[in-house]
Design a protein around this motif. Structure first.
Motif, PDB file in Angstrom:
ATOM      1  N   HIS A   1       0.938  -1.131   0.184  1.00  0.00           N
ATOM      2  CA  HIS A   1       0.002   0.067   0.152  1.00  0.00           C
ATOM      3  C   HIS A   1       0.974   1.300  -0.174  1.00  0.00           C
ATOM      4  O   HIS A   1       1.787   1.505   0.773  1.00  0.00           O
ATOM      5  CB  HIS A   1      -0.947  -0.064   1.222  1.00  0.00           C
ATOM      6  CG  HIS A   1      -2.286  -0.454   0.981  1.00  0.00           C
ATOM      7  ND1 HIS A   1      -3.281   0.265   1.921  1.00  0.00           N
ATOM      8  CD2 HIS A   1      -2.751  -1.257   0.097  1.00  0.00           C
ATOM      9  CE1 HIS A   1      -4.319  -0.473   1.389  1.00  0.00           C
ATOM     10  NE2 HIS A   1      -4.269  -1.126   0.250  1.00  0.00           N
TER      11      HIS A   1
ATOM     12  N   ALA B   1     -15.169   3.432   3.291  1.00  0.00           N
ATOM     13  CA  ALA B   1     -15.027   2.170   2.384  1.00  0.00           C
ATOM     14  C   ALA B   1     -16.417   1.709   1.952  1.00  0.00           C
ATOM     15  O   ALA B   1     -16.471   0.932   0.858  1.00  0.00           O
ATOM     16  CB  ALA B   1     -14.407   1.142   3.059  1.00  0.00           C
TER      17      ALA B   1
ATOM     18  N   THR C   1     -20.799   1.151  -2.254  1.00  0.00           N
ATOM     19  CA  THR C   1     -21.837   0.481  -2.596  1.00  0.00           C
ATOM     20  C   THR C   1     -22.981   1.379  -3.384  1.00  0.00           C
ATOM     21  O   THR C   1     -23.820   0.738  -4.100  1.00  0.00           O
ATOM     22  CB  THR C   1     -22.361   0.099  -1.422  1.00  0.00           C
ATOM     23  OG1 THR C   1     -21.422  -0.508  -0.405  1.00  0.00           O
ATOM     24  CG2 THR C   1     -23.479  -1.130  -1.434  1.00  0.00           C
TER      25      THR C   1
ATOM     26  N   ALA D   1     -22.270   0.848  -6.781  1.00  0.00           N
ATOM     27  CA  ALA D   1     -22.346  -0.548  -7.346  1.00  0.00           C
ATOM     28  C   ALA D   1     -23.848  -0.775  -7.565  1.00  0.00           C
ATOM     29  O   ALA D   1     -24.293  -1.395  -8.529  1.00  0.00           O
ATOM     30  CB  ALA D   1     -21.925  -1.581  -6.446  1.00  0.00           C
TER      31      ALA D   1
ATOM     32  N   SER E   1     -17.499  -0.877  -9.457  1.00  0.00           N
ATOM     33  CA  SER E   1     -17.476   0.646  -8.712  1.00  0.00           C
ATOM     34  C   SER E   1     -16.270   0.890  -8.545  1.00  0.00           C
ATOM     35  O   SER E   1     -15.670   1.945  -8.952  1.00  0.00           O
ATOM     36  CB  SER E   1     -18.730   0.256  -7.471  1.00  0.00           C
ATOM     37  OG  SER E   1     -17.731  -0.040  -6.359  1.00  0.00           O
ATOM     38  N   ILE E   2     -15.371   0.263  -7.926  1.00  0.00           N
ATOM     39  CA  ILE E   2     -14.000   0.617  -7.519  1.00  0.00           C
ATOM     40  C   ILE E   2     -13.156   0.019  -8.827  1.00  0.00           C
ATOM     41  O   ILE E   2     -12.971  -1.205  -9.034  1.00  0.00           O
ATOM     42  CB  ILE E   2     -13.093  -0.012  -6.480  1.00  0.00           C
ATOM     43  CG1 ILE E   2     -13.798   0.693  -5.096  1.00  0.00           C
ATOM     44  CG2 ILE E   2     -11.686   0.380  -6.434  1.00  0.00           C
ATOM     45  CD1 ILE E   2     -12.867   0.279  -4.001  1.00  0.00           C
TER      46      ILE E   2
ATOM     47  N   THR F   1      -8.151  -8.101   1.187  1.00  0.00           N
ATOM     48  CA  THR F   1      -9.635  -8.245   0.415  1.00  0.00           C
ATOM     49  C   THR F   1     -10.633  -7.513   1.256  1.00  0.00           C
ATOM     50  O   THR F   1     -10.348  -7.338   2.293  1.00  0.00           O
ATOM     51  CB  THR F   1      -9.753  -9.806   0.108  1.00  0.00           C
ATOM     52  OG1 THR F   1     -10.989  -9.768  -0.607  1.00  0.00           O
ATOM     53  CG2 THR F   1      -9.986 -10.332   1.495  1.00  0.00           C
ATOM     54  N   CYS F   2     -11.588  -6.986   0.481  1.00  0.00           N
ATOM     55  CA  CYS F   2     -12.562  -6.151   1.242  1.00  0.00           C
ATOM     56  C   CYS F   2     -13.280  -6.539   2.379  1.00  0.00           C
ATOM     57  O   CYS F   2     -13.332  -7.856   2.473  1.00  0.00           O
ATOM     58  CB  CYS F   2     -13.498  -5.712   0.082  1.00  0.00           C
ATOM     59  SG  CYS F   2     -14.881  -4.701   0.890  1.00  0.00           S
TER      60      CYS F   2
HETATM   61  C1  HEM Z   1     -19.514  -2.758  -3.971  1.00  0.00           C
HETATM   62  C2  HEM Z   1     -19.084  -2.419  -2.702  1.00  0.00           C
HETATM   63  C3  HEM Z   1     -17.476  -2.359  -2.510  1.00  0.00           C
HETATM   64  C4  HEM Z   1     -16.514  -2.650  -3.241  1.00  0.00           C
HETATM   65  C5  HEM Z   1     -16.454  -2.812  -4.656  1.00  0.00           C
HETATM   66  C6  HEM Z   1     -15.257  -2.676  -2.451  1.00  0.00           C
HETATM   67  C7  HEM Z   1     -13.882  -2.846  -2.682  1.00  0.00           C
HETATM   68  C8  HEM Z   1     -12.848  -2.748  -2.069  1.00  0.00           C
HETATM   69  C9  HEM Z   1     -11.573  -3.296  -2.414  1.00  0.00           C
HETATM   70  C10 HEM Z   1     -11.204  -3.353  -3.816  1.00  0.00           C
HETATM   71  C11 HEM Z   1     -10.652  -3.060  -1.407  1.00  0.00           C
HETATM   72  C12 HEM Z   1      -9.220  -3.357  -1.544  1.00  0.00           C
HETATM   73  C13 HEM Z   1      -8.398  -1.954  -1.125  1.00  0.00           C
HETATM   74  C14 HEM Z   1      -6.963  -2.123  -1.110  1.00  0.00           C
HETATM   75  O1  HEM Z   1      -6.387  -3.153  -1.040  1.00  0.00           O
HETATM   76  O2  HEM Z   1      -6.373  -1.224  -1.711  1.00  0.00           O
HETATM   77  C15 HEM Z   1     -11.611  -2.955  -0.142  1.00  0.00           C
HETATM   78  C16 HEM Z   1     -11.116  -2.818   1.039  1.00  0.00           C
HETATM   79  C17 HEM Z   1     -11.919  -2.579   2.143  1.00  0.00           C
HETATM   80  N1  HEM Z   1     -13.259  -2.643   2.130  1.00  0.00           N
HETATM   81 FE1  HEM Z   1     -14.670  -2.587   0.614  1.00  0.00          FE
HETATM   82  N2  HEM Z   1     -15.710  -2.601  -0.971  1.00  0.00           N
HETATM   83  C18 HEM Z   1     -17.034  -2.509  -0.964  1.00  0.00           C
HETATM   84  C19 HEM Z   1     -17.850  -2.153   0.055  1.00  0.00           C
HETATM   85  C20 HEM Z   1     -17.333  -2.252   1.342  1.00  0.00           C
HETATM   86  C21 HEM Z   1     -18.294  -2.131   2.470  1.00  0.00           C
HETATM   87  C22 HEM Z   1     -19.751  -2.060   2.487  1.00  0.00           C
HETATM   88  C23 HEM Z   1     -17.510  -1.992   3.621  1.00  0.00           C
HETATM   89  C24 HEM Z   1     -17.844  -1.941   5.284  1.00  0.00           C
HETATM   90  C25 HEM Z   1     -18.826  -2.267   5.422  1.00  0.00           C
HETATM   91  C26 HEM Z   1     -16.050  -2.012   3.250  1.00  0.00           C
HETATM   92  C27 HEM Z   1     -14.871  -2.029   3.904  1.00  0.00           C
HETATM   93  C28 HEM Z   1     -13.532  -2.308   3.447  1.00  0.00           C
HETATM   94  C29 HEM Z   1     -12.498  -1.992   4.281  1.00  0.00           C
HETATM   95  C30 HEM Z   1     -12.432  -1.890   5.809  1.00  0.00           C
HETATM   96  C31 HEM Z   1     -11.340  -2.333   3.403  1.00  0.00           C
HETATM   97  C32 HEM Z   1      -9.999  -2.444   3.714  1.00  0.00           C
HETATM   98  C33 HEM Z   1      -9.396  -3.652   4.187  1.00  0.00           C
HETATM   99  C34 HEM Z   1      -8.057  -3.733   4.595  1.00  0.00           C
HETATM  100  O3  HEM Z   1      -7.327  -2.698   4.840  1.00  0.00           O
HETATM  101  O4  HEM Z   1      -7.464  -4.788   4.715  1.00  0.00           O
HETATM  102  N3  HEM Z   1     -16.099  -2.062   1.875  1.00  0.00           N
HETATM  103  N4  HEM Z   1     -13.010  -2.723  -0.528  1.00  0.00           N
END
Ligand code: HEM
Length: 419
Positions: A62, A256, A261, A264, A303-304, A367-368
């Motif tokens: 990162h 996040a 969402t 999406a 979305s991302i 992973t998310c």
């Molecule tokens: C369609 C909806 C979502 C997409 C496409 C998505 C996608 C992602 C992706 C690609 C990452 C990896 C970021 C990286 O490594 O650089 C990530 C991390 C993360 N996501 Fe999501 N996300 C979504 C929804 C959510 C929701 C609803 C939450 C919380 C309830 C969430 C919480 C997090 C958190 C806390 C991380 C960080 C994980 C870490 O530091 O290890 N995300 N997300």
């Protein structure tokens, strides 16, 4: 290898506010990895290469703290170097496991869906029932995650004006992420990029002021709400877990989980409203196809669009030499449309053998953490809307949707006629 064979003619940055899929194909035609001068980064758009980069967070780290925008990131995270955003190694693994196994596990999310998600979506749909036409993005998709997180964090869920304001603050931070992740604050930052960063810092301060009292009043960790759970479990990451850590975790959840969402859900509806046979399949046989449709939304438009990484040592990817310190931009939606991995990569296929194998939620150690909740929100939003408005269609008299954004992209506006 010549400079031409590794350097892209176009730049990813020029795909802002447009579908970037031709650009991904250009990268794929150059071996799935190519250098983008304007982004000062390698672009990775092959499925296998994207997985290789995302799974190794020692070699491909990162990059936030090592960016020129690192100081801005730090201010946005309340000058908290312990922000979960900056964690590495063992501490990051402890944070990740805690949220994945405890706070947002499939079992917990099943409860959230029953108690929070479904009732909130029913409430939003009720508010649309008397309207012959509405914008699915502004009047619905933007309100779904915001209302759910408001309840999780204890903000007034039914005060739309207030939640719109909180969302606007969160969006300002999202705009910063877009320019910072795209490395537009490296080198000579434009006045526009600087303005976006300054607005995000001010928005973060205001958001902190909103959340601080909620964090303080739950310090005893006795409640069943999300903030109390953060207080109870924070020692898994730091023995002396404190108010700033709890505040930062709330902000991480909001950032996040809200915008991602919303985009999406908007993309899910755009796919349905522009494809009659898909609409009929998902509407009429929702129970069979709904979950598979959600996976195809995530794969195709997730979305991302991309995630940034920095190489911590010199290495090679598909014959291209990556120097220590080089930036890599992993185009996850490009990888999700890699023809070497998917037959008919750009088409919706509700019968894929492995519907979950996309990279929309990244891959590997980072992973998310909200994937289960995001899936629940999208599925509930789609199924409930289609039951209530089975004849919903795009309103030809209103502006047509356009694919806008950069880091996160979605089709908007989505003006529809309700029946
Ligand atoms: C369609 C909806 C979502 C997409 C496409 C998505 C996608 C992602 C992706 C690609 C990452 C990896 C970021 C990286 O490594 O650089 C990530 C991390 C993360 N996501 Fe999501 N996300 C979504 C929804 C959510 C929701 C609803 C939450 C919380 C309830 C969430 C919480 C997090 C958190 C806390 C991380 C960080 C994980 C870490 O530091 O290890 N995300 N997300």
């Amino acid at each position: 290898m010549t400079a031409e064979s590794i350097t892209l003619e176009s730049s990813y940055w020029d795909t802002a506010d447009k579908p970037p899929f031709d650009f991904y194909e250009e990268v794929q035609s150059m071996g799935g990895i190519a250098w983008d001068d304007r982004m000062r980064s390698w672009i990775v758009a092959n499925y296998n290469l994207a997985q290789e980069v995302l799974k190794d967070d020692e070699l491909f780290q990162h990059p936030y703290m090592s960016m020129k925008a690192g100081g801005d990131y730090m201010k946005i995270r309340s000058d908290n170097p312990r922000s979960s955003m900056f964690l590495k190694g063992e501490r990051h693994r402890a944070f990740h496991k805690w949220w994945l196994v405890e706070l947002l596990s499939p079992k917990v999310v099943r409860e959230y869906r029953k108690d929070l998600v479904d009732p909130w979506i029913d409430h939003l749909i009720k508010g649309l029932e008397d309207r012959p036409a509405f914008d699915l993005v502004e009047d619905f998709a933007e309100r779904v995650p915001m209302g759910i997180f408001a309840q999780l964090l204890g903000l007034p869920q039914h005060d739309h004006a207030y939640l719109d304001h909180v969302k606007a603050l969160n969006d300002a931070i999202g705009r910063f992420a877009s320019v910072a992740n795209a490395l537009q604050l490296e080198g000579e930052a434009s006045a526009e990029a600087r303005r976006v960063a300054d607005e995000a810092i001010a928005a973060a301060e205001e958001l902190n002021d909103i959340l601080k009292p909620l964090v303080s009043e739950r310090k005893n960790g006795e409640g069943s709400d999300f903030i109390s759970q953060l207080w109870r479990g924070g020692h898994r990451v730091f023995d002396d877990w404190n108010e700033l850590d709890t505040l930062d975790a709330c902000r991480r959840l909001l950032f996040a989980g809200v915008d991602t969402t919303t985009h999406a859900i908007s993309n899910a509806f755009h796919m349905l409203l522009t494809d009659d046979s898909l609409m009929a399949q998902v509407r009429d046989e929702g129970s069979r196809y709904l979950d598979r449709f959600v996976e195809e939304v995530l794969r195709l438009n997730g979305s991302i669009q991309f995630r940034p990484r920095r190489a911590s040592a010199s290495t090679e990817l598909n014959g291209k030499s990556i120097a220590q310190g080089d930036m890599l931009t992993v185009a996850i939606i490009g990888a999700n449309r890699d023809p070497r991995h998917y037959g008919c990569p750009h088409a919706v296929d509700l019968e894929r053998a492995r519907p979950h194998d996309h990279l929309a939620f990244a891959y590997g150690p980072r992973t998310c953490l909200g994937a289960h909740l995001a899936r629940a929100e999208i599925a509930s939003a789609v199924s409930k809307m289609l039951v209530r408005f089975p004849a919903m269609r795009l309103d030809p008299s209103r502006p047509a949707p356009a694919f806008s954004g950069f880091l996160m992209r979605s089709w908007r506006p989505l003006h529809v006629l309700a029946g």
